[in-house]
Scaffold this motif. Structure first.
Motif, short mmCIF file in Angstrom:
data_model
loop_
_atom_site.label_atom_id
_atom_site.label_comp_id
_atom_site.label_asym_id
_atom_site.label_seq_id
_atom_site.Cartn_x
_atom_site.Cartn_y
_atom_site.Cartn_z
N ILE A 58 0.81 -1.21 0.00
CA ILE A 58 0.00 0.00 0.00
C ILE A 58 0.85 1.27 0.00
CG2 ILE A 58 -2.00 -1.09 1.04
CD1 ILE A 58 -1.07 0.06 3.74
N ALA A 59 2.10 1.14 0.41
CA ALA A 59 3.07 2.24 0.40
C ALA A 59 4.45 1.61 0.40
CB ALA A 59 2.88 3.15 1.62
N LYS A 60 5.47 2.40 0.19
CA LYS A 60 6.84 1.89 0.21
C LYS A 60 7.11 1.23 1.55
CE LYS A 60 11.63 3.39 -0.52
NZ LYS A 60 12.08 2.11 -0.88
N ASP A 61 7.50 -0.05 1.53
CA ASP A 61 7.85 -0.87 2.69
C ASP A 61 6.65 -1.32 3.52
OD1 ASP A 61 10.52 -0.54 1.97
OD2 ASP A 61 10.80 1.16 3.31
N TRP A 62 5.42 -0.97 3.18
CA TRP A 62 4.23 -1.34 3.95
C TRP A 62 3.33 -2.25 3.12
CZ3 TRP A 62 3.54 -0.33 9.01
CH2 TRP A 62 4.34 0.65 9.58
N MET A 63 2.98 -3.40 3.69
CA MET A 63 2.13 -4.36 2.99
C MET A 63 0.93 -4.73 3.86
SD MET A 63 2.95 -8.25 1.71
CE MET A 63 4.27 -7.77 0.64
N ILE A 64 -0.22 -4.91 3.21
CA ILE A 64 -1.41 -5.43 3.88
C ILE A 64 -1.61 -6.85 3.35
CG2 ILE A 64 -3.05 -4.49 2.21
CD1 ILE A 64 -3.84 -4.39 5.85
N LEU A 65 -1.87 -7.80 4.25
CA LEU A 65 -1.96 -9.22 3.89
C LEU A 65 -3.29 -9.82 4.31
CD1 LEU A 65 1.53 -10.24 5.23
CD2 LEU A 65 0.82 -10.60 2.89
N GLY A 66 -3.80 -10.73 3.50
CA GLY A 66 -4.92 -11.59 3.87
C GLY A 66 -4.39 -13.01 3.99
N GLN A 67 -5.00 -13.80 4.86
CA GLN A 67 -4.43 -15.12 5.14
C GLN A 67 -5.53 -16.14 5.40
OE1 GLN A 67 -1.66 -15.01 8.42
NE2 GLN A 67 -2.56 -16.83 9.32
N LEU A 68 -5.35 -17.35 4.87
CA LEU A 68 -6.18 -18.51 5.18
C LEU A 68 -5.27 -19.59 5.73
CD1 LEU A 68 -8.38 -18.78 1.97
CD2 LEU A 68 -9.13 -18.04 4.23
N GLY A 69 -5.71 -20.30 6.77
CA GLY A 69 -4.85 -21.30 7.37
C GLY A 69 -5.59 -22.54 7.82
N PHE A 70 -4.86 -23.63 7.92
CA PHE A 70 -5.35 -24.89 8.47
C PHE A 70 -4.31 -25.38 9.46
CE2 PHE A 70 -5.27 -29.53 8.48
CZ PHE A 70 -6.55 -29.79 8.93
N ASN A 71 -4.76 -25.79 10.64
CA ASN A 71 -3.87 -26.29 11.68
C ASN A 71 -4.32 -27.67 12.15
OD1 ASN A 71 -1.95 -24.08 12.31
ND2 ASN A 71 -3.86 -22.97 12.58
N TYR A 72 -3.38 -28.59 12.23
CA TYR A 72 -3.62 -29.92 12.75
C TYR A 72 -2.90 -29.99 14.09
CZ TYR A 72 -3.56 -34.98 13.16
OH TYR A 72 -3.72 -36.26 13.60
N HIS A 73 -3.67 -30.09 15.18
CA HIS A 73 -3.06 -30.08 16.52
C HIS A 73 -2.82 -31.49 17.04
CE1 HIS A 73 -3.56 -25.78 16.92
NE2 HIS A 73 -4.78 -25.91 16.47
N ASN A 74 -3.78 -32.33 16.98
CA ASN A 74 -3.66 -33.75 17.29
C ASN A 74 -4.82 -34.45 16.60
OD1 ASN A 74 -5.85 -33.34 19.10
ND2 ASN A 74 -4.42 -32.77 20.70
#
Length: 160
Positions: A58-74
């Motif tokens: 969005i500007a020099k050195d600044w980023m906006i991120l979207g994220q999707l995740g999956f976690n396997y705990h046990n």
């Protein structure tokens, strides 16, 4: 002497091409694997997570991120997460600082909001591909003592 001059020239070219990736308007795509937890909690005796990320400078050195995740705990605990974060790149040394929030849903009908500060290093393999090891802290807002944890992540990123 010629070897030293050649190495310095290569370093200068590497820094110049890497900093061009942190300009406004660049698009980022990446994935990471986590599960190298450094702490023990009630729910995570074993943990393996994968994340997919997309971002925009969005500007020099600044980023906006979207994220999707999956976690396997046990064997009986898995979770999905969706979140957003902001990332700041320190161009001089390749370090990035990030903070974000994500909504986590476990199949046991448990929902949580997690705040995640992160510190990592952006190592350019070439002009567009990065290797990104980082340390993070998932801070649970509902069960702080039982579900908050430190961890390590290793990711790969692509700049377009």
């Amino acid at each position: 002497m010629k070897k030293i001059a050649f190495v310095l020239m290569l370093a200068l070219v590497g820094v110049t091409s890497a900093s061009a990736q942190f300009e406004k308007g660049k698009i980022y795509g990446g994935a990471s694997a986590s599960g190298f937890d450094m702490s023990y909690s009630e729910t995570t005796k074993f943990h393996l997570g994968i994340d997919a990320k997309g971002g925009y400078m969005i500007a020099k050195d600044w980023m906006i991120l979207g994220q999707l995740g999956f976690n396997y705990h046990n064997s009986d605990t898995q979770s999905f997460s969706i979140g957003v974060s902001g990332r700041y790149y320190i161009e001089q040394n390749g370090i990035f600082l990030s903070v974000g929030g994500k909504f986590v849903h476990e199949w046991e009908d448990f929902n949580d909001f997690v705040i995640t500060p992160e510190v990592g290093y952006c190592f350019f393999l070439n002009r567009k591909v990065t290797l990104e090891p980082s340390i993070y802290y998932d801070m649970s807002m509902s069960k702080f003592g039982d579900r908050s944890r430190f961890g390590l992540k290793v990711g790969i990123g692509f700049f377009f």
